[in-house]
Design a protein around this motif. Structure first.
Motif, PDB file in Angstrom:
ATOM      1  N   ARG A  19       0.460  -1.609   0.227  1.00 33.87           N
ATOM      2  CA  ARG A  19       0.203  -0.111   0.166  1.00 33.87           C
ATOM      3  C   ARG A  19       0.643   1.134  -0.074  1.00 33.87           C
ATOM      4  NH1 ARG A  19      -4.295  -0.826  -2.293  1.00 33.87           N
ATOM      5  NH2 ARG A  19      -5.216   1.046  -1.196  1.00 33.87           N
ATOM      6  N   SER A  20       2.861   1.293   0.111  1.00 30.08           N
ATOM      7  CA  SER A  20       2.940   2.463  -0.780  1.00 30.08           C
ATOM      8  C   SER A  20       3.028   3.067  -1.876  1.00 30.08           C
ATOM      9  CB  SER A  20       4.151   1.916  -0.116  1.00 30.08           C
ATOM     10  OG  SER A  20       4.264   1.355   1.222  1.00 30.08           O
ATOM     11  N   VAL A  67      13.163  -5.368 -17.957  1.00 25.97           N
ATOM     12  CA  VAL A  67      12.442  -6.604 -17.004  1.00 25.97           C
ATOM     13  C   VAL A  67      12.677  -5.876 -15.870  1.00 25.97           C
ATOM     14  CG1 VAL A  67      14.135  -8.799 -17.185  1.00 25.97           C
ATOM     15  CG2 VAL A  67      11.162  -8.316 -16.792  1.00 25.97           C
ATOM     16  N   ALA A  68      11.008  -5.722 -15.561  1.00 26.94           N
ATOM     17  CA  ALA A  68      11.309  -4.797 -14.143  1.00 26.94           C
ATOM     18  C   ALA A  68      10.828  -5.867 -12.960  1.00 26.94           C
ATOM     19  CB  ALA A  68      10.860  -4.038 -14.295  1.00 26.94           C
ATOM     20  N   GLU A  69      10.526  -6.562 -12.263  1.00 27.49           N
ATOM     21  CA  GLU A  69       9.289  -6.947 -11.207  1.00 27.49           C
ATOM     22  C   GLU A  69       9.674  -6.183 -10.028  1.00 27.49           C
ATOM     23  OE1 GLU A  69       7.548  -9.510  -9.289  1.00 27.49           O
ATOM     24  OE2 GLU A  69       8.859  -8.990  -8.268  1.00 27.49           O
ATOM     25  N   LYS A  70       7.576  -6.488  -9.623  1.00 27.82           N
ATOM     26  CA  LYS A  70       7.751  -5.735  -9.003  1.00 27.82           C
ATOM     27  C   LYS A  70       6.728  -6.501  -7.477  1.00 27.82           C
ATOM     28  CE  LYS A  70       3.650  -3.989  -7.653  1.00 27.82           C
ATOM     29  NZ  LYS A  70       2.895  -4.941  -6.141  1.00 27.82           N
ATOM     30  N   THR A  71       7.084  -6.319  -6.670  1.00 34.53           N
ATOM     31  CA  THR A  71       6.733  -7.572  -5.296  1.00 34.53           C
ATOM     32  C   THR A  71       6.722  -6.916  -4.108  1.00 34.53           C
ATOM     33  OG1 THR A  71       6.282  -9.576  -6.313  1.00 34.53           O
ATOM     34  CG2 THR A  71       6.095  -9.396  -3.742  1.00 34.53           C
ATOM     35  N   PRO A  72       6.014  -6.763  -3.362  1.00 34.80           N
ATOM     36  CA  PRO A  72       6.191  -6.017  -2.270  1.00 34.80           C
ATOM     37  C   PRO A  72       7.854  -5.835  -1.480  1.00 34.80           C
ATOM     38  CG  PRO A  72       4.320  -5.784  -2.319  1.00 34.80           C
ATOM     39  CD  PRO A  72       4.540  -6.600  -3.374  1.00 34.80           C
ATOM     40  N   TRP A  73       7.539  -7.406  -0.870  1.00 32.25           N
ATOM     41  CA  TRP A  73       8.100  -7.956  -0.180  1.00 32.25           C
ATOM     42  C   TRP A  73       9.656  -8.308  -0.588  1.00 32.25           C
ATOM     43  CZ3 TRP A  73       7.554  -5.179   4.033  1.00 32.25           C
ATOM     44  CH2 TRP A  73       5.632  -5.701   4.609  1.00 32.25           C
ATOM     45  N   ASN A  74       9.895  -7.669  -1.823  1.00 32.60           N
ATOM     46  CA  ASN A  74      11.055  -6.988  -2.946  1.00 32.60           C
ATOM     47  C   ASN A  74      12.069  -6.936  -1.677  1.00 32.60           C
ATOM     48  OD1 ASN A  74      10.585  -9.567  -4.450  1.00 32.60           O
ATOM     49  ND2 ASN A  74      10.546  -7.597  -6.378  1.00 32.60           N
ATOM     50  N   VAL A 133      -0.952   2.338   6.830  1.00 35.22           N
ATOM     51  CA  VAL A 133      -1.121   1.873   8.395  1.00 35.22           C
ATOM     52  C   VAL A 133      -2.686   1.904   7.857  1.00 35.22           C
ATOM     53  CG1 VAL A 133      -1.707   1.413  10.622  1.00 35.22           C
ATOM     54  CG2 VAL A 133       0.553   2.048  10.106  1.00 35.22           C
ATOM     55  N   ALA A 134      -3.472   2.916   7.627  1.00 37.34           N
ATOM     56  CA  ALA A 134      -4.965   3.360   7.141  1.00 37.34           C
ATOM     57  C   ALA A 134      -5.010   2.610   5.743  1.00 37.34           C
ATOM     58  CB  ALA A 134      -4.972   5.251   7.192  1.00 37.34           C
ATOM     59  N   SER A 135      -4.339   2.377   5.254  1.00 33.41           N
ATOM     60  CA  SER A 135      -4.468   1.876   3.863  1.00 33.41           C
ATOM     61  C   SER A 135      -4.631   0.491   4.130  1.00 33.41           C
ATOM     62  CB  SER A 135      -4.187   2.098   2.601  1.00 33.41           C
ATOM     63  OG  SER A 135      -4.027   1.619   1.395  1.00 33.41           O
ATOM     64  N   ARG A 136      -4.030  -0.181   4.606  1.00 29.93           N
ATOM     65  CA  ARG A 136      -3.709  -1.709   5.483  1.00 29.93           C
ATOM     66  C   ARG A 136      -4.393  -2.139   5.725  1.00 29.93           C
ATOM     67  NH1 ARG A 136       2.295  -4.071   5.427  1.00 29.93           N
ATOM     68  NH2 ARG A 136       0.537  -6.281   5.818  1.00 29.93           N
ATOM     69  N   TRP A 192      -4.007  -5.552  -4.059  1.00 35.77           N
ATOM     70  CA  TRP A 192      -5.499  -4.251  -3.955  1.00 35.77           C
ATOM     71  C   TRP A 192      -5.437  -3.186  -4.758  1.00 35.77           C
ATOM     72  CZ3 TRP A 192      -8.756  -6.081  -0.765  1.00 35.77           C
ATOM     73  CH2 TRP A 192      -8.874  -7.313   0.014  1.00 35.77           C
ATOM     74  N   SER A 193      -4.507  -2.377  -5.428  1.00 37.74           N
ATOM     75  CA  SER A 193      -4.542  -1.386  -6.049  1.00 37.74           C
ATOM     76  C   SER A 193      -5.021  -1.341  -7.736  1.00 37.74           C
ATOM     77  CB  SER A 193      -2.977  -0.908  -5.954  1.00 37.74           C
ATOM     78  OG  SER A 193      -2.824  -0.207  -4.039  1.00 37.74           O
ATOM     79  N   ALA A 194      -4.819  -2.540  -8.070  1.00 39.75           N
ATOM     80  CA  ALA A 194      -5.067  -3.166  -9.251  1.00 39.75           C
ATOM     81  C   ALA A 194      -6.285  -1.682 -10.020  1.00 39.75           C
ATOM     82  CB  ALA A 194      -5.830  -4.474  -9.904  1.00 39.75           C
ATOM     83  N   ALA A 195      -7.066  -2.516  -9.278  1.00 39.70           N
ATOM     84  CA  ALA A 195      -8.362  -1.229  -9.455  1.00 39.70           C
ATOM     85  C   ALA A 195      -8.045   0.473  -9.703  1.00 39.70           C
ATOM     86  CB  ALA A 195     -10.556  -1.256  -9.111  1.00 39.70           C
ATOM     87  N   GLY A 196      -7.520   0.647  -8.528  1.00 39.48           N
ATOM     88  CA  GLY A 196      -7.218   2.628  -8.494  1.00 39.48           C
ATOM     89  C   GLY A 196      -6.277   2.732  -9.319  1.00 39.48           C
ATOM     90  N   VAL A 197      -5.049   1.991 -10.544  1.00 41.56           N
ATOM     91  CA  VAL A 197      -4.630   1.909 -10.917  1.00 41.56           C
ATOM     92  C   VAL A 197      -4.880   1.707 -12.837  1.00 41.56           C
ATOM     93  CG1 VAL A 197      -2.219   1.914 -10.321  1.00 41.56           C
ATOM     94  CG2 VAL A 197      -3.198  -0.108 -12.028  1.00 41.56           C
ATOM     95  N   GLN A 198      -6.339   2.213 -12.157  1.00 45.57           N
ATOM     96  CA  GLN A 198      -6.958   2.440 -14.275  1.00 45.57           C
ATOM     97  C   GLN A 198      -7.763   3.498 -14.260  1.00 45.57           C
ATOM     98  OE1 GLN A 198      -9.681  -1.823 -13.508  1.00 45.57           O
ATOM     99  NE2 GLN A 198      -8.705  -2.141 -15.348  1.00 45.57           N
ATOM    100  N   ARG A 199      -7.281   4.249 -13.786  1.00 38.24           N
ATOM    101  CA  ARG A 199      -7.932   6.262 -13.583  1.00 38.24           C
ATOM    102  C   ARG A 199      -6.867   7.055 -13.283  1.00 38.24           C
ATOM    103  NH1 ARG A 199     -10.199   8.039  -7.760  1.00 38.24           N
ATOM    104  NH2 ARG A 199      -9.357   7.552  -6.094  1.00 38.24           N
TER     105      ARG A 199
END
Length: 288
Positions: A31-32, A109-116, A143-146, A239-246
């Motif tokens: 959530r960052s 190529v890039a790879e994004k997983t938060p806990w990388n 914290v608020a988002s999580r 969790w942010s998948a929908a948010g990045v469609q705007r």
């Protein structure tokens, strides 16, 4: 401003970063804003960055465990000295990344997983010429988002939100502790780049330009139209998948003011106050 207090690693570009076989790794506390950066990178004509692989941290951790725990039998009984393990595990990670990357036809190529983020030191050893990009966001907003996600997951069930807020804040603090290690270690700092979520959503063009210089690609304003690309996010666990469609929006900056009740905020500040202050997120009147 928070960014004025940000002690950034030097932004000299990684000299060999543009060579094939040197992935860009993105991480940060969930959530960052890592998903937002992911889709922007994937919109770049030279970078493929797909949905979270969620395997890099496990493979890097396994490499570290093999190196430290079973070094004698590997070396003595199986003729696998320590130097041979690095390319073996680096190749295994690349084997996961390569099919989708090659199908994209893009040179990077890039790879994004938060806990990388938690295995950035190990990734520095496995991929010495790779960029390690840390997305940082105000820990109170994280914290608020999580907590919102935790509440949805709990449904009507019981949830001690104060205890959970403290737990989430401790995870954020642990990430900031690793940040300090990355910046202070001359062997790690050259590969490390940090980017503020608040800057990304407020002035993406100015924020992305130095990042692109660092990772060795040309700046492209087309990444700002990431939301115009039809991405299949059905069933995505991001969790942010929908948010990045705007288009970009900054309304989530400071969401903690409306989302955290006094007890939850007090729990966050109790454990994260000093780190929030160090990063410039606390303002006059805020309690650390």
């Amino acid at each position: 401003m928070a960014d004025e207090a940000c002690a950034q690693a030097p932004v000299a570009p990684l000299r060999r970063a543009a060579q094939r076989g040197n992935p860009i790794f993105v991480g940060g506390v969930p959530r960052s804003g890592t998903t937002l950066l992911r889709v922007m990178l994937d919109t770049h004509p030279d970078i493929h960055c797909g949905t979270e692989l969620r395997a890099v941290d496990a493979l890097a951790t396994l490499w570290s465990a093999c190196r430290e725990s079973v070094r004698p039998p590997l070396s003595e009984a199986y003729a696998l000295p320590d130097p041979s393990l690095r390319p073996a595990f680096a190749g295994l990670i690349m084997a996961f990344l390569r099919p989708a990357w090659e199908a994209s036809g893009k040179p990077r190529v890039a790879e994004k997983t938060p806990w990388n983020l938690l295995v950035f030191p190990e990734l520095r050893e496995l991929f010495p010429d790779s960029a390690l990009v840390h997305v940082i966001r105000d820990g109170r907003d994280v914290v608020a988002s999580r907590l919102d996600i935790d509440r949805r997951a709990a449904g009507a069930g019981p949830l001690d939100t104060v205890a959970r807020a403290r737990e989430r804040a401790l995870e954020w603090v642990a990430a900031m502790r690793l940040r300090r290690r990355m910046l202070a270690d001359p062997g790690l700092a050259p590969a490390y780049y940090e980017l503020r979520y608040e800057s990304l959503v407020s002035d993406a063009r100015a924020t992305l330009r130095p990042l692109f210089d660092f990772i060795g690609v040309e700046h492209d304003d087309g990444v700002l139209r990431y939301h115009d690309i039809d991405r299949n996010v059905a069933g995505s666990e991001e969790w942010s998948a929908a948010g990045v469609q705007r288009p970009l929006y900054a309304s989530s900056i400071g969401r903690w003011r409306a989302s955290l009740d006094p007890a939850e905020l007090a729990a966050v500040l109790e454990v994260a106050g000093p780190a929030l202050d160090e990063l410039g997120y606390l303002e006059r009147g805020d309690s650390a």
